[in-house]
Design a protein around this motif. Sequence first.
Motif, PDB file in Angstrom:
ATOM      1  N   UNK A 124       0.847  -1.187   0.000  1.00  0.00           N
ATOM      2  CA  UNK A 124       0.000   0.000   0.000  1.00  0.00           C
ATOM      3  C   UNK A 124       0.888   1.245   0.000  1.00  0.00           C
ATOM      4  N   UNK A 125       0.407   2.357  -0.558  1.00  0.00           N
ATOM      5  CA  UNK A 125       1.206   3.591  -0.538  1.00  0.00           C
ATOM      6  C   UNK A 125       1.627   3.980   0.873  1.00  0.00           C
ATOM      7  N   UNK A 126       0.732   3.746   1.842  1.00  0.00           N
ATOM      8  CA  UNK A 126       1.057   4.088   3.235  1.00  0.00           C
ATOM      9  C   UNK A 126       2.285   3.328   3.734  1.00  0.00           C
ATOM     10  N   UNK A 127       2.392   2.060   3.337  1.00  0.00           N
ATOM     11  CA  UNK A 127       3.523   1.241   3.780  1.00  0.00           C
ATOM     12  C   UNK A 127       4.847   1.785   3.252  1.00  0.00           C
ATOM     13  N   UNK A 128       4.853   2.148   1.981  1.00  0.00           N
ATOM     14  CA  UNK A 128       6.087   2.653   1.374  1.00  0.00           C
ATOM     15  C   UNK A 128       6.444   4.017   1.948  1.00  0.00           C
ATOM     16  N   UNK A 129       5.446   4.884   2.074  1.00  0.00           N
ATOM     17  CA  UNK A 129       5.698   6.217   2.613  1.00  0.00           C
ATOM     18  C   UNK A 129       6.281   6.137   4.022  1.00  0.00           C
ATOM     19  N   UNK A 130       5.714   5.249   4.843  1.00  0.00           N
ATOM     20  CA  UNK A 130       6.193   5.093   6.217  1.00  0.00           C
ATOM     21  C   UNK A 130       7.628   4.567   6.246  1.00  0.00           C
ATOM     22  N   UNK A 131       7.917   3.567   5.408  1.00  0.00           N
ATOM     23  CA  UNK A 131       9.255   2.978   5.399  1.00  0.00           C
ATOM     24  C   UNK A 131      10.305   3.963   4.901  1.00  0.00           C
ATOM     25  N   UNK A 132       9.915   4.778   3.940  1.00  0.00           N
ATOM     26  CA  UNK A 132      10.859   5.729   3.361  1.00  0.00           C
ATOM     27  C   UNK A 132      11.032   6.957   4.250  1.00  0.00           C
ATOM     28  N   UNK A 133       9.991   7.296   5.016  1.00  0.00           N
ATOM     29  CA  UNK A 133      10.081   8.447   5.902  1.00  0.00           C
ATOM     30  C   UNK A 133       9.587   9.731   5.275  1.00  0.00           C
ATOM     31  N   UNK A 134       8.532   9.625   4.434  1.00  0.00           N
ATOM     32  CA  UNK A 134       7.914  10.818   3.869  1.00  0.00           C
ATOM     33  C   UNK A 134       6.421  10.772   4.172  1.00  0.00           C
ATOM     34  N   UNK A 135       5.770  11.931   4.132  1.00  0.00           N
ATOM     35  CA  UNK A 135       4.328  11.925   4.384  1.00  0.00           C
ATOM     36  C   UNK A 135       3.611  11.325   3.183  1.00  0.00           C
ATOM     37  N   UNK A 136       2.460  10.757   3.431  1.00  0.00           N
ATOM     38  CA  UNK A 136       1.736  10.028   2.398  1.00  0.00           C
ATOM     39  C   UNK A 136       1.411  10.921   1.201  1.00  0.00           C
ATOM     40  N   UNK A 137       0.959  12.139   1.475  1.00  0.00           N
ATOM     41  CA  UNK A 137       0.583  13.016   0.373  1.00  0.00           C
ATOM     42  C   UNK A 137       1.789  13.316  -0.517  1.00  0.00           C
ATOM     43  N   UNK A 138       2.931  13.561   0.110  1.00  0.00           N
ATOM     44  CA  UNK A 138       4.140  13.824  -0.669  1.00  0.00           C
ATOM     45  C   UNK A 138       4.570  12.615  -1.481  1.00  0.00           C
ATOM     46  N   UNK A 139       4.430  11.430  -0.880  1.00  0.00           N
ATOM     47  CA  UNK A 139       4.792  10.213  -1.611  1.00  0.00           C
ATOM     48  C   UNK A 139       3.894  10.021  -2.822  1.00  0.00           C
ATOM     49  N   UNK A 140       2.591  10.198  -2.641  1.00  0.00           N
ATOM     50  CA  UNK A 140       1.656  10.016  -3.749  1.00  0.00           C
ATOM     51  C   UNK A 140       1.920  11.019  -4.865  1.00  0.00           C
ATOM     52  N   UNK A 141       2.329  12.227  -4.502  1.00  0.00           N
ATOM     53  CA  UNK A 141       2.674  13.213  -5.540  1.00  0.00           C
ATOM     54  C   UNK A 141       3.857  12.719  -6.364  1.00  0.00           C
ATOM     55  N   UNK A 142       4.835  12.099  -5.695  1.00  0.00           N
ATOM     56  CA  UNK A 142       5.998  11.581  -6.422  1.00  0.00           C
ATOM     57  C   UNK A 142       5.598  10.428  -7.333  1.00  0.00           C
ATOM     58  N   UNK A 143       4.672   9.595  -6.864  1.00  0.00           N
ATOM     59  CA  UNK A 143       4.179   8.508  -7.713  1.00  0.00           C
ATOM     60  C   UNK A 143       3.477   9.059  -8.943  1.00  0.00           C
ATOM     61  N   UNK A 144       2.629  10.046  -8.743  1.00  0.00           N
ATOM     62  CA  UNK A 144       1.823  10.579  -9.839  1.00  0.00           C
ATOM     63  C   UNK A 144       2.673  11.332 -10.856  1.00  0.00           C
ATOM     64  N   UNK A 145       3.670  12.050 -10.380  1.00  0.00           N
ATOM     65  CA  UNK A 145       4.498  12.862 -11.282  1.00  0.00           C
ATOM     66  C   UNK A 145       5.668  12.085 -11.862  1.00  0.00           C
ATOM     67  N   UNK A 146       6.039  10.980 -11.204  1.00  0.00           N
ATOM     68  CA  UNK A 146       7.221  10.245 -11.639  1.00  0.00           C
ATOM     69  C   UNK A 146       8.507  10.982 -11.316  1.00  0.00           C
ATOM     70  N   UNK A 147       8.427  11.955 -10.418  1.00  0.00           N
ATOM     71  CA  UNK A 147       9.583  12.788 -10.060  1.00  0.00           C
ATOM     72  C   UNK A 147       9.981  12.500  -8.621  1.00  0.00           C
ATOM     73  N   UNK A 148      11.003  11.667  -8.441  1.00  0.00           N
ATOM     74  CA  UNK A 148      11.460  11.322  -7.097  1.00  0.00           C
ATOM     75  C   UNK A 148      12.190  12.512  -6.486  1.00  0.00           C
ATOM     76  N   UNK A 149      11.794  12.908  -5.283  1.00  0.00           N
ATOM     77  CA  UNK A 149      12.390  14.072  -4.620  1.00  0.00           C
ATOM     78  C   UNK A 149      12.941  13.744  -3.240  1.00  0.00           C
ATOM     79  N   UNK A 150      13.105  12.473  -2.957  1.00  0.00           N
ATOM     80  CA  UNK A 150      13.625  12.086  -1.658  1.00  0.00           C
ATOM     81  C   UNK A 150      15.137  12.272  -1.550  1.00  0.00           C
ATOM     82  N   UNK A 151      15.633  12.194  -0.338  1.00  0.00           N
ATOM     83  CA  UNK A 151      17.071  12.280  -0.095  1.00  0.00           C
ATOM     84  C   UNK A 151      17.746  10.959  -0.476  1.00  0.00           C
ATOM     85  N   UNK A 152      19.070  10.950  -0.443  1.00  0.00           N
ATOM     86  CA  UNK A 152      19.804   9.707  -0.733  1.00  0.00           C
ATOM     87  C   UNK A 152      19.449   8.624   0.283  1.00  0.00           C
TER      88      UNK A 152
END
Length: 239
Positions: free
Chosen positions: A101-129
């Motif tokens: 689920x998106x919630x699982x990935x967002x939690x594991x990566x350490x980003x908020x769910x809304x921000x994670x879903x935006x990255x999924x929708x745009x295809x633009x990864x903006x996380x840190x290394x």
Amino acid sequence: MCRVRQPSTQPQPSTPPFNAPAARRLRAALGMGPEHVAYGMRVSYGLPYVTPDLVVAWERGVTAPTSPELTALAGVLWCSPGELIGRPRTLREHRIARALAPEDVARAVGVDLRGYLRMEESGDWRGTDRQAASLADILDLSPPDFVVVTGREDRLADLLRSAVSTRWQAYVRPVAKIAPVEREPLERVLQELYDDYQGQMVASLSWGGNVAARASSDAGRDFLDRIVDAFWDRIEAEG
């Protein structure tokens, strides 16, 4: 007549790359007909519109299931969603293939769910290394998939083209920052690609004349166009 859903004016869920032959093969192996699959999806997964004709349409490649439909189909066929997906390319496709689920990935990566879903929708990864490393871990990404999902493939291609056409030694560190590869095999592969490219160019030019110049240009352009695939093939061969 094959009855499939009519186009809707409402936004539709994204459709992952669907492996139609795998769906047909898995259903047959279970001794199920399209009507059994449709019934299971209606009763167990609350998808009342799924008919045998729709299942057949999926299996023939006429249309493809959406993400929720694919998850339900996998449940009915007793397989993982990944077994019904062609080679995933995007962040969303990799997540679906892992049945997360998106919630699982967002939690594991350490980003908020809304921000994670935006990255999924745009295809633009903006996380840190560090977040990218966590993403690779939870999605079990291979190095090539990691580079694609985090939007670094074009940059990798530019670095590799420069490495084979100038001094490869200067590009070991920049490439290593993008591609998760050990230094020693990385150095060997960059040198091999450099030697191959330079040798190809010299061999073409040694023919002489305008024909040689055109052949050299074509050979070099083809080599550079395939540079990323060649890089990963050789990294894989390094073991």
